[in-house]
Write an enzyme that holds these catalytic residues in place. Structure first.
Site, PDB file in Angstrom:
ATOM      1  N   LYS A 166      66.560  79.130  -6.955  1.00 28.41           N
ATOM      2  CA  LYS A 166      66.049  80.148  -7.684  1.00 28.41           C
ATOM      3  C   LYS A 166      66.598  81.204  -7.446  1.00 28.41           C
ATOM      4  CE  LYS A 166      62.646  83.305  -4.642  1.00 28.41           C
ATOM      5  NZ  LYS A 166      62.050  83.561  -2.717  1.00 28.41           N
ATOM      6  N   HIS A 209      53.941  74.313   1.207  1.00 25.10           N
ATOM      7  CA  HIS A 209      53.379  75.924   1.216  1.00 25.10           C
ATOM      8  C   HIS A 209      51.782  75.698   1.317  1.00 25.10           C
ATOM      9  CE1 HIS A 209      57.343  77.654   1.204  1.00 25.10           C
ATOM     10  NE2 HIS A 209      57.268  77.858   1.543  1.00 25.10           N
ATOM     11  N   GLU A 231      63.574  75.590   4.066  1.00 19.50           N
ATOM     12  CA  GLU A 231      63.258  76.280   3.046  1.00 19.50           C
ATOM     13  C   GLU A 231      64.406  75.297   1.760  1.00 19.50           C
ATOM     14  OE1 GLU A 231      60.957  77.589   1.757  1.00 19.50           O
ATOM     15  OE2 GLU A 231      60.145  79.193   3.451  1.00 19.50           O
ATOM     16  N   GLU A 262      55.461  84.431 -11.331  1.00 23.41           N
ATOM     17  CA  GLU A 262      54.916  82.790 -11.698  1.00 23.41           C
ATOM     18  C   GLU A 262      53.988  82.726 -12.069  1.00 23.41           C
ATOM     19  OE1 GLU A 262      54.814  81.954  -7.274  1.00 23.41           O
ATOM     20  OE2 GLU A 262      53.035  81.568  -6.942  1.00 23.41           O
ATOM     21  N   ASN A 267      56.972  77.019  -4.093  1.00 29.62           N
ATOM     22  CA  ASN A 267      56.104  77.123  -3.071  1.00 29.62           C
ATOM     23  C   ASN A 267      55.833  75.807  -2.693  1.00 29.62           C
ATOM     24  OD1 ASN A 267      55.555  79.932  -2.767  1.00 29.62           O
ATOM     25  ND2 ASN A 267      54.288  79.419  -4.642  1.00 29.62           N
ATOM     26  N   HIS A 309      50.996  77.055   4.621  1.00 30.36           N
ATOM     27  CA  HIS A 309      50.966  77.903   5.353  1.00 30.36           C
ATOM     28  C   HIS A 309      48.819  78.234   6.039  1.00 30.36           C
ATOM     29  CE1 HIS A 309      52.098  81.283   1.684  1.00 30.36           C
ATOM     30  NE2 HIS A 309      52.889  80.875   2.712  1.00 30.36           N
ATOM     31  N   ARG A 337      55.433 104.771  -6.317  1.00 35.29           N
ATOM     32  CA  ARG A 337      55.140 104.011  -6.794  1.00 35.29           C
ATOM     33  C   ARG A 337      56.554 103.301  -6.978  1.00 35.29           C
ATOM     34  NH1 ARG A 337      52.653 109.052  -9.073  1.00 35.29           N
ATOM     35  NH2 ARG A 337      50.111 108.435  -8.719  1.00 35.29           N
ATOM     36  N   ARG A 374      57.570  78.999 -11.314  1.00 36.38           N
ATOM     37  CA  ARG A 374      57.839  79.276 -10.012  1.00 36.38           C
ATOM     38  C   ARG A 374      56.887  78.818  -8.528  1.00 36.38           C
ATOM     39  NH1 ARG A 374      59.875  86.001  -7.849  1.00 36.38           N
ATOM     40  NH2 ARG A 374      59.827  85.620  -6.225  1.00 36.38           N
ATOM     41  N   HIS A 393      57.218  79.792   9.976  1.00 36.49           N
ATOM     42  CA  HIS A 393      57.386  79.995   8.612  1.00 36.49           C
ATOM     43  C   HIS A 393      57.922  78.934   8.312  1.00 36.49           C
ATOM     44  CE1 HIS A 393      55.946  81.140   4.101  1.00 36.49           C
ATOM     45  NE2 HIS A 393      57.621  80.218   4.053  1.00 36.49           N
ATOM     46  N   LYS A 431      59.168  89.112  -4.460  1.00 36.08           N
ATOM     47  CA  LYS A 431      58.093  89.110  -3.477  1.00 36.08           C
ATOM     48  C   LYS A 431      57.837  90.151  -2.098  1.00 36.08           C
ATOM     49  CE  LYS A 431      56.204  84.887  -5.384  1.00 36.08           C
ATOM     50  NZ  LYS A 431      56.106  83.236  -4.966  1.00 36.08           N
TER      51      LYS A 431
HETATM   52  P1  NAD Z   1      61.157  86.900  10.845  1.00 33.43           P
HETATM   53  O1  NAD Z   1      61.701  87.796   9.413  1.00 33.43           O
HETATM   54  O2  NAD Z   1      60.997  86.811  11.957  1.00 33.43           O
HETATM   55  O3  NAD Z   1      62.909  86.491  12.015  1.00 33.43           O
HETATM   56  C1  NAD Z   1      62.547  85.160  12.587  1.00 33.43           C
HETATM   57  C2  NAD Z   1      62.913  86.026  13.814  1.00 33.43           C
HETATM   58  O4  NAD Z   1      64.735  86.408  13.845  1.00 33.43           O
HETATM   59  C3  NAD Z   1      62.841  87.671  14.189  1.00 33.43           C
HETATM   60  O5  NAD Z   1      62.583  87.623  15.646  1.00 33.43           O
HETATM   61  C4  NAD Z   1      63.923  88.285  13.819  1.00 33.43           C
HETATM   62  O6  NAD Z   1      63.507  89.589  14.778  1.00 33.43           O
HETATM   63  C5  NAD Z   1      64.680  87.686  14.262  1.00 33.43           C
HETATM   64  N1  NAD Z   1      66.263  87.788  13.956  1.00 33.43           N
HETATM   65  C6  NAD Z   1      66.480  88.118  12.586  1.00 33.43           C
HETATM   66  N2  NAD Z   1      68.019  88.263  11.843  1.00 33.43           N
HETATM   67  C7  NAD Z   1      68.429  87.508  13.440  1.00 33.43           C
HETATM   68  C8  NAD Z   1      69.378  87.162  13.660  1.00 33.43           C
HETATM   69  N3  NAD Z   1      70.913  87.294  12.884  1.00 33.43           N
HETATM   70  N4  NAD Z   1      69.854  87.377  14.456  1.00 33.43           N
HETATM   71  C9  NAD Z   1      68.984  86.974  16.339  1.00 33.43           C
HETATM   72  N5  NAD Z   1      67.368  87.252  15.657  1.00 33.43           N
HETATM   73  C10 NAD Z   1      67.804  87.530  14.546  1.00 33.43           C
HETATM   74  O7  NAD Z   1      61.136  85.168  10.500  1.00 33.43           O
HETATM   75  P2  NAD Z   1      62.172  84.621   9.077  1.00 33.43           P
HETATM   76  O8  NAD Z   1      62.028  83.624   8.786  1.00 33.43           O
HETATM   77  O9  NAD Z   1      63.217  85.546   8.612  1.00 33.43           O
HETATM   78  O10 NAD Z   1      61.045  85.160   7.780  1.00 33.43           O
HETATM   79  C11 NAD Z   1      59.786  84.619   7.630  1.00 33.43           C
HETATM   80  C12 NAD Z   1      58.546  85.373   6.649  1.00 33.43           C
HETATM   81  O11 NAD Z   1      59.328  85.525   5.192  1.00 33.43           O
HETATM   82  C13 NAD Z   1      57.358  85.205   6.775  1.00 33.43           C
HETATM   83  O12 NAD Z   1      56.443  86.351   6.861  1.00 33.43           O
HETATM   84  C14 NAD Z   1      57.294  85.005   5.255  1.00 33.43           C
HETATM   85  O13 NAD Z   1      55.918  84.589   4.803  1.00 33.43           O
HETATM   86  C15 NAD Z   1      58.321  85.310   4.653  1.00 33.43           C
HETATM   87  N6  NAD Z   1      58.403  84.766   3.097  1.00 33.43           N
HETATM   88  C16 NAD Z   1      59.063  85.527   2.085  1.00 33.43           C
HETATM   89  C17 NAD Z   1      58.844  84.447   1.445  1.00 33.43           C
HETATM   90  C18 NAD Z   1      59.298  85.697  -0.690  1.00 33.43           C
HETATM   91  O14 NAD Z   1      59.584  85.458  -1.535  1.00 33.43           O
HETATM   92  N7  NAD Z   1      59.304  87.472  -0.292  1.00 33.43           N
HETATM   93  C19 NAD Z   1      60.421  83.487   0.969  1.00 33.43           C
HETATM   94  C20 NAD Z   1      59.535  82.813   2.085  1.00 33.43           C
HETATM   95  C21 NAD Z   1      59.816  83.519   3.265  1.00 33.43           C
HETATM   96  N1  GLY Z   2      59.159  81.496  -1.680  1.00 32.74           N
HETATM   97  C1  GLY Z   2      58.572  81.909  -3.240  1.00 32.74           C
HETATM   98  C2  GLY Z   2      58.845  82.529  -3.911  1.00 32.74           C
HETATM   99  O1  GLY Z   2      59.118  83.253  -3.585  1.00 32.74           O
HETATM  100  O2  GLY Z   2      58.295  82.154  -5.052  1.00 32.74           O
END
Ligand code: NAD
Ligand code: GLY
Length: 362
Positions: free
Chosen positions: A226, A247, A184, A236, A244, A251, A120, A240, A264, A142
């Site tokens: 942010k 997005h 972003e 949100e 997006n 998406h 939890r 917030r 992404h 998130k």
């Molecule tokens: P990712 O986590 O897939 O990383 C991208 C690639 O880079 C992967 O292959 C990873 O293994 C590699 N990698 C990571 N760090 C590295 C480094 N230092 N050197 C070499 N390779 C490296 O993609 P991302 O763009 O970081 O994240 C995208 C995800 O984030 C999506 O799923 C999206 O929905 C999510 N997201 C979440 C939020 C949130 O607020 N929680 C906001 C924006 C995006």
């Molecule tokens: N990436 C959108 C949020 O964190 O709200």
């Protein structure tokens, strides 16, 4: 090193941004409440950075375990999440265990969701290693996974206890991933900060060339923007949603193309072009302002050509957006560059936006 705080009362936490932070024990120490830590990462990042983090935690007297997941957005699933729970239970994690999310947004979102739901809710520290994760996903709590019918559809709000953003990790990022993170950053400028937009415009070459000083500037500024938004509207219910921007279209592109096909950030980049065009159709942005933003998207090596689908395909994909209520989709639009708003949009405006951007044909 710079420190930004996400101001959430008793859950306030620091974001540390700087070079060579992975091995700085004192940054981790105050945030560890128990005697064991689980590093959750993927097979790519483990080879690059897990050892430094592992040894630093051990030097603080922690028993350290690693849970290594497959790499990729297409593994951001229920099945992969189960691997985290398997590891936690097999190696005796308890309520005082700290999860260390070492990786990009995929790892951060999944490890964070595991931390939100294991027993939890347990503590977790975000160590973002992609630009996208440092400027966006590691901040704000998130967490979640994808469903075949919609992106990030299953998840929870669960804030980390600290974010450690080591700029040196960005040096090993592939160029496409760097550009995805810059999408972003551009988003933060477009919705909230004209100065950041002009700064990006003047420093595009440095950003594209992985200049660490330039990257530090945009990571810090993005985290400041942010954090302020999250502090004002954690769950949100209001502003917030501005985060997006791009997005809803993004998406749709990301899930319609199959997770992992477009990154992404690439989908968000193209989505911002569509959202800017929509803002023009609504009478807010001039054509020149749309072109200005679109040129910046292109200069950061992000795509601006959406996939050619039918109107029904786009509407269907967008109807799964989390900002839709009672079947109506809320879009984030720009009232002007640097100022966002959300609103429902008449269907003919969506059609004209998709036509104008080449996403559909007559
Ligand atoms: P990712 O986590 O897939 O990383 C991208 C690639 O880079 C992967 O292959 C990873 O293994 C590699 N990698 C990571 N760090 C590295 C480094 N230092 N050197 C070499 N390779 C490296 O993609 P991302 O763009 O970081 O994240 C995208 C995800 O984030 C999506 O799923 C999206 O929905 C999510 N997201 C979440 C939020 C949130 O607020 N929680 C906001 C924006 C995006
Ligand atoms: N990436 C959108 C949020 O964190 O709200």
């Amino acid at each position: 090193m710079k420190t930004i705080h996400v101001d959430l009362g008793s859950r306030t936490y620091p974001i540390y941004v700087g070079a060579n932070l992975l091995t700085q024990g004192p940054l981790y120490q105050p945030h560890l409440i128990g005697k064991n830590c689980f590093i959750v990462t993927n097979s790519t990042i483990e080879k690059l950075y897990a050892e430094q983090v592992h040894q630093t935690l051990e030097s603080l007297g922690q028993k350290v375990f690693r849970i290594i997941l497959p790499d990729g957005e297409n593994f951001k699933t229920w099945q992969t999440l189960q691997l985290i729970f398997d590891g936690l239970l097999e190696f005796g994690a308890d309520r005082k265990t700290t999860i260390i999310a070492l990786g990009g947004g995929v790892i951060g979102d999944m490890a964070g969701f595991a931390a939100a739901s294991f027993m939890r809710g347990i503590h977790f520290i975000q160590i973002p290693t992609t630009l996208l994760a440092q400027v966006d996903s590691s901040v704000g709590g998130k967490t979640g996974i994808n469903h075949p019918l919609g992106k990030n559809m299953i998840g929870a709000f669960h804030q980390p206890v600290a974010v450690i953003a080591d700029l040196n990790t960005l040096t090993t990022l592939p160029p496409r991933e760097l550009a995805a993170g810059l999408a972003e950053v551009l988003k933060h400028g477009a919705i909230a900060d004209l100065d950041l937009l002009s700064w990006i415009e003047k420093n595009t070459d440095l950003l594209n060339a992985y200049d660490l000083n330039a990257l530090e500037h945009v990571v810090v500024r993005s985290c400041e923007i942010k954090s302020a938004v999250v502090a004002a509207d954690e769950k949100e219910s209001g502003i917030r949603a501005h985060l997006n921007f791009g997005h809803t279209f993004g998406h749709a592109i990301e899930s319609g193309m199959g997770y992992g096909s477009w990154l992404h950030g690439e989908a968000v980049g193209c989505g911002m072009y569509l959202a800017a065009e929509l803002s023009h159709q609504l009478g807010y942005l001039t054509q020149a302002e749309v072109s200005h933003l679109t040129n910046l998207i292109k200069a950061l090596h992000l795509p601006t050509q959406p996939p050619l689908w039918t109107l029904d395909q786009y509407i269907d994909l967008m109807s799964h957006d989390k900002k839709s209520h009672a079947g109506k989709i809320n879009y984030v639009v720009l009232k002007q560059l640097g100022q966002a708003d959300t609103q429902q949009v008449p269907p003919d405006m969506i059609e004209s936006t998709l036509l104008a951007t080449g996403a559909i044909k007559k």
